[in-house]
Design a protein around this motif. Structure first.
Motif, PDB file in Angstrom:
ATOM      1  N   ASP A  55      29.819  62.093  67.557  1.00  0.00           N
ATOM      2  CA  ASP A  55      30.197  63.595  67.656  1.00  0.00           C
ATOM      3  C   ASP A  55      31.074  63.962  66.589  1.00  0.00           C
ATOM      4  O   ASP A  55      31.269  65.367  66.249  1.00  0.00           O
ATOM      5  N   GLU A  56      32.539  63.436  66.633  1.00  0.00           N
ATOM      6  CA  GLU A  56      33.564  63.620  65.862  1.00  0.00           C
ATOM      7  C   GLU A  56      33.000  63.782  64.327  1.00  0.00           C
ATOM      8  O   GLU A  56      33.357  64.479  63.476  1.00  0.00           O
ATOM      9  N   LEU A  57      32.384  62.746  64.190  1.00  0.00           N
ATOM     10  CA  LEU A  57      31.710  62.470  62.546  1.00  0.00           C
ATOM     11  C   LEU A  57      30.838  63.672  62.373  1.00  0.00           C
ATOM     12  O   LEU A  57      30.792  64.506  61.154  1.00  0.00           O
ATOM     13  N   LYS A  58      29.971  64.242  63.145  1.00  0.00           N
ATOM     14  CA  LYS A  58      29.153  65.359  62.874  1.00  0.00           C
ATOM     15  C   LYS A  58      30.187  66.539  62.986  1.00  0.00           C
ATOM     16  O   LYS A  58      29.548  67.565  62.007  1.00  0.00           O
ATOM     17  N   ALA A  59      30.893  66.797  63.647  1.00  0.00           N
ATOM     18  CA  ALA A  59      31.730  67.950  63.625  1.00  0.00           C
ATOM     19  C   ALA A  59      32.640  67.939  62.190  1.00  0.00           C
ATOM     20  O   ALA A  59      32.587  68.905  61.490  1.00  0.00           O
ATOM     21  N   GLU A  60      32.776  66.827  61.851  1.00  0.00           N
ATOM     22  CA  GLU A  60      33.602  67.070  60.285  1.00  0.00           C
ATOM     23  C   GLU A  60      32.547  66.967  59.257  1.00  0.00           C
ATOM     24  O   GLU A  60      32.823  67.797  58.340  1.00  0.00           O
ATOM     25  N   LEU A  61      31.311  66.599  59.502  1.00  0.00           N
ATOM     26  CA  LEU A  61      30.408  66.724  58.307  1.00  0.00           C
ATOM     27  C   LEU A  61      29.980  68.075  58.458  1.00  0.00           C
ATOM     28  O   LEU A  61      29.815  68.776  57.389  1.00  0.00           O
ATOM     29  N   ARG A  62      29.818  68.951  59.517  1.00  0.00           N
ATOM     30  CA  ARG A  62      29.679  70.479  59.496  1.00  0.00           C
ATOM     31  C   ARG A  62      30.578  71.199  58.933  1.00  0.00           C
ATOM     32  O   ARG A  62      30.293  72.083  58.251  1.00  0.00           O
ATOM     33  N   LYS A  63      31.801  70.853  59.388  1.00  0.00           N
ATOM     34  CA  LYS A  63      32.943  71.338  58.697  1.00  0.00           C
ATOM     35  C   LYS A  63      33.087  71.531  57.380  1.00  0.00           C
ATOM     36  O   LYS A  63      33.505  72.463  56.547  1.00  0.00           O
ATOM     37  N   GLY A  64      32.741  70.438  56.596  1.00  0.00           N
ATOM     38  CA  GLY A  64      33.003  70.165  55.302  1.00  0.00           C
ATOM     39  C   GLY A  64      31.654  70.497  54.548  1.00  0.00           C
ATOM     40  O   GLY A  64      31.558  70.209  53.180  1.00  0.00           O
TER      41      GLY A  64
END
Length: 82
Positions: A55-64
């Protein structure tokens, strides 16, 4: 409604290792280790092992997504770089 990132990681457990991250993102494990060490993607190191919370990785990918990273170099329009 699931987006493409949700579908990409839908069969993974809540935490995955660098090998699984590399497979999902179509890159090498070596690149993932570099990203982890540089803080480009979120991860945790316990002893000698890295793990990533999906979930943290997906959030970071969405943010960038399609965002340009600041390289520290600023060029003025019309100026030439040598």
């Amino acid at each position: 409604m699931a987006d493409a990132l949700d579908r990409l990681f839908e069969h993974d457990p809540p935490t995955i290792g660098p090998t699984e991250v590399a497979a999902r993102l179509n890159t090498t494990t070596r690149t993932v280790y570099t990203w982890l060490k540089e803080g480009t993607i979120p991860g945790y190191k316990l002893g000698t092992s890295w793990f990533v919370i999906v979930d943290e990785l997906k959030a970071e990918l969405r943010k960038g997504a399609n965002n340009r990273r600041d390289t520290g170099h600023t060029a003025k329009p019309g100026s030439e770089t040598v």
